[in-house]
Scaffold this motif. Structure first.
Motif, PDB file in Angstrom:
ATOM      1  N   MET A 122       0.827  -1.220   0.000  1.00 46.90           N
ATOM      2  CA  MET A 122       0.000   0.000   0.000  1.00 46.90           C
ATOM      3  C   MET A 122       0.855   1.263   0.000  1.00 46.90           C
ATOM      4  N   LYS A 123       0.348   2.291  -0.682  1.00 50.91           N
ATOM      5  CA  LYS A 123       0.958   3.626  -0.609  1.00 50.91           C
ATOM      6  C   LYS A 123      -0.046   4.546   0.099  1.00 50.91           C
ATOM      7  N   ASP A 124       0.366   5.127   1.209  1.00 51.84           N
ATOM      8  CA  ASP A 124      -0.547   5.935   2.034  1.00 51.84           C
ATOM      9  C   ASP A 124      -0.855   7.273   1.374  1.00 51.84           C
ATOM     10  N   ARG A 125      -2.140   7.624   1.454  1.00 53.65           N
ATOM     11  CA  ARG A 125      -2.568   8.944   0.958  1.00 53.65           C
ATOM     12  C   ARG A 125      -3.599   9.536   1.899  1.00 53.65           C
ATOM     13  N   HIS A 126      -3.540  10.845   2.076  1.00 50.68           N
ATOM     14  CA  HIS A 126      -4.555  11.568   2.842  1.00 50.68           C
ATOM     15  C   HIS A 126      -5.511  12.220   1.841  1.00 50.68           C
ATOM     16  N   ILE A 127      -6.807  11.964   1.991  1.00 46.40           N
ATOM     17  CA  ILE A 127      -7.817  12.524   1.075  1.00 46.40           C
ATOM     18  C   ILE A 127      -8.754  13.411   1.891  1.00 46.40           C
ATOM     19  N   PRO A 128      -8.808  14.715   1.623  1.00 42.78           N
ATOM     20  CA  PRO A 128      -9.673  15.594   2.431  1.00 42.78           C
ATOM     21  C   PRO A 128     -11.158  15.405   2.125  1.00 42.78           C
ATOM     22  N   SER A 181     -13.423  15.550  -1.356  1.00 38.65           N
ATOM     23  CA  SER A 181     -12.668  15.108  -2.542  1.00 38.65           C
ATOM     24  C   SER A 181     -13.224  13.762  -3.024  1.00 38.65           C
ATOM     25  N   HIS A 182     -12.607  13.249  -4.076  1.00 39.18           N
ATOM     26  CA  HIS A 182     -13.064  11.981  -4.649  1.00 39.18           C
ATOM     27  C   HIS A 182     -11.885  11.026  -4.808  1.00 39.18           C
ATOM     28  N   GLY A 203     -11.684   7.187   8.313  1.00 41.76           N
ATOM     29  CA  GLY A 203     -12.570   8.056   7.549  1.00 41.76           C
ATOM     30  C   GLY A 203     -13.746   7.300   6.940  1.00 41.76           C
ATOM     31  N   ARG A 204     -14.466   7.995   6.038  1.00 38.90           N
ATOM     32  CA  ARG A 204     -15.653   7.396   5.409  1.00 38.90           C
ATOM     33  C   ARG A 204     -15.752   7.841   3.954  1.00 38.90           C
ATOM     34  N   VAL A 205     -16.260   6.915   3.126  1.00 38.31           N
ATOM     35  CA  VAL A 205     -16.396   7.150   1.683  1.00 38.31           C
ATOM     36  C   VAL A 205     -17.754   6.630   1.252  1.00 38.31           C
ATOM     37  N   GLU A 219     -16.965   9.333  -3.264  1.00 36.89           N
ATOM     38  CA  GLU A 219     -16.796  10.651  -2.647  1.00 36.89           C
ATOM     39  C   GLU A 219     -16.399  10.496  -1.181  1.00 36.89           C
ATOM     40  N   VAL A 220     -15.393  11.259  -0.771  1.00 38.52           N
ATOM     41  CA  VAL A 220     -14.901  11.217   0.612  1.00 38.52           C
ATOM     42  C   VAL A 220     -15.779  12.126   1.466  1.00 38.52           C
ATOM     43  N   ILE A 221     -16.437  11.556   2.509  1.00 37.52           N
ATOM     44  CA  ILE A 221     -17.382  12.350   3.314  1.00 37.52           C
ATOM     45  C   ILE A 221     -16.836  12.676   4.706  1.00 37.52           C
TER      46      ILE A 221
END
Length: 238
Positions: free
Chosen positions: A29-35, A38-39, A56-58, A97-99
């Motif tokens: 895995m490559k870690d990413r932060h998604i605000p 965003s999508h 988080g939640r998507v 979609e990131v909620i």
């Protein structure tokens, strides 16, 4: 749809992977932060990655030509998101979609192929994950199509209870703020019809509200309306 376990179904939809195989996934895995807002991907994008949600939640949505949104899935920590058939050069059927602010581990399909070729036990666990995904889709469409909008609403409330439920007296509190608009988008109905159906369920003593959150007070009645088949919790979730 099952009786509640009064806890979120951890490890999400990845509970079918052994600890060793989860470690193998984590290595690639490559870690990413998604605000929030965003999508992860849009409908029509090339489906060449999977996403493991660490925090988080998507939500996965499908839009009609008129612009109406249908919420098909809600994912949270320990869920893996993406096309369940990663070995065809397919395109995403949904938008993700990131909620909530979300941390994901991005898994490239080429890395996934190497794991599957090298470790037969990983391949079996991955097939189980694909099977869970397909069963979830089948039962979701059954809920939406077979027993009208009241059946779709009742099954959605049960799924929400299995995903976010906490014991609350004799009932189950859905410990997330879910608006009537959210519910209407989950079952493809108007907000007004959801208002009417919820009002009817309140009169029958099946649900009540506390601090703006829904409490399920008569699970059996909801199960009766949607002809519940008592699916396990990894299938009966939102």
């Amino acid at each position: 749809m099952s009786q509640y376990h009064h806890a979120t179904n951890h490890r999400g939809n990845t509970g079918c992977f052994s600890d060793q195989n989860m470690k193998r996934l984590e290595v690639v895995m490559k870690d990413r932060h998604i605000p929030e807002g965003s999508h992860l991907f849009w409908e029509g994008d090339l489906a060449d990655k999977l996403y493991y949600i660490k925090r988080g939640r998507v939500k996965l949505t499908k839009s009609t030509d008129e612009g109406k949104e249908l919420i098909l899935y809600m994912y949270q920590s320990d869920d893996m998101v993406g096309q369940a058939d990663p070995f065809f050069s397919s395109k995403h059927s949904f938008t993700a979609e990131v909620i909530e602010d979300t941390e994901v581990g991005v898994i490239e399909h080429k890395d996934l192929e190497v794991l599957i070729c090298q470790h037969c036990d990983f391949a079996i666990d991955f097939m189980k994950w694909m099977g869970i995904h397909h069963r979830l889709t089948q039962t979701k469409f059954r809920d939406l199509m077979m027993y009208g909008k009241p059946g779709a609403l009742c099954s959605t409330l049960i799924r929400l209870g299995n995903t976010y439920g906490e014991k609350h007296g004799e009932g189950t509190l859905i410990n997330k703020k879910i608006t009537h608009t959210d519910l209407s988008n989950m079952i493809g109905a108007t907000r007004e019809s959801v208002n009417r159906m919820l009002s009817d369920l309140r009169k029958k003593g099946a649900v009540e509200y506390e601090n703006g959150m829904i409490v399920i007070t008569d699970l059996a009645l909801l199960q009766e309306v949607c002809h519940c088949e008592l699916c396990p919790n990894e299938i009966c979730r939102i």
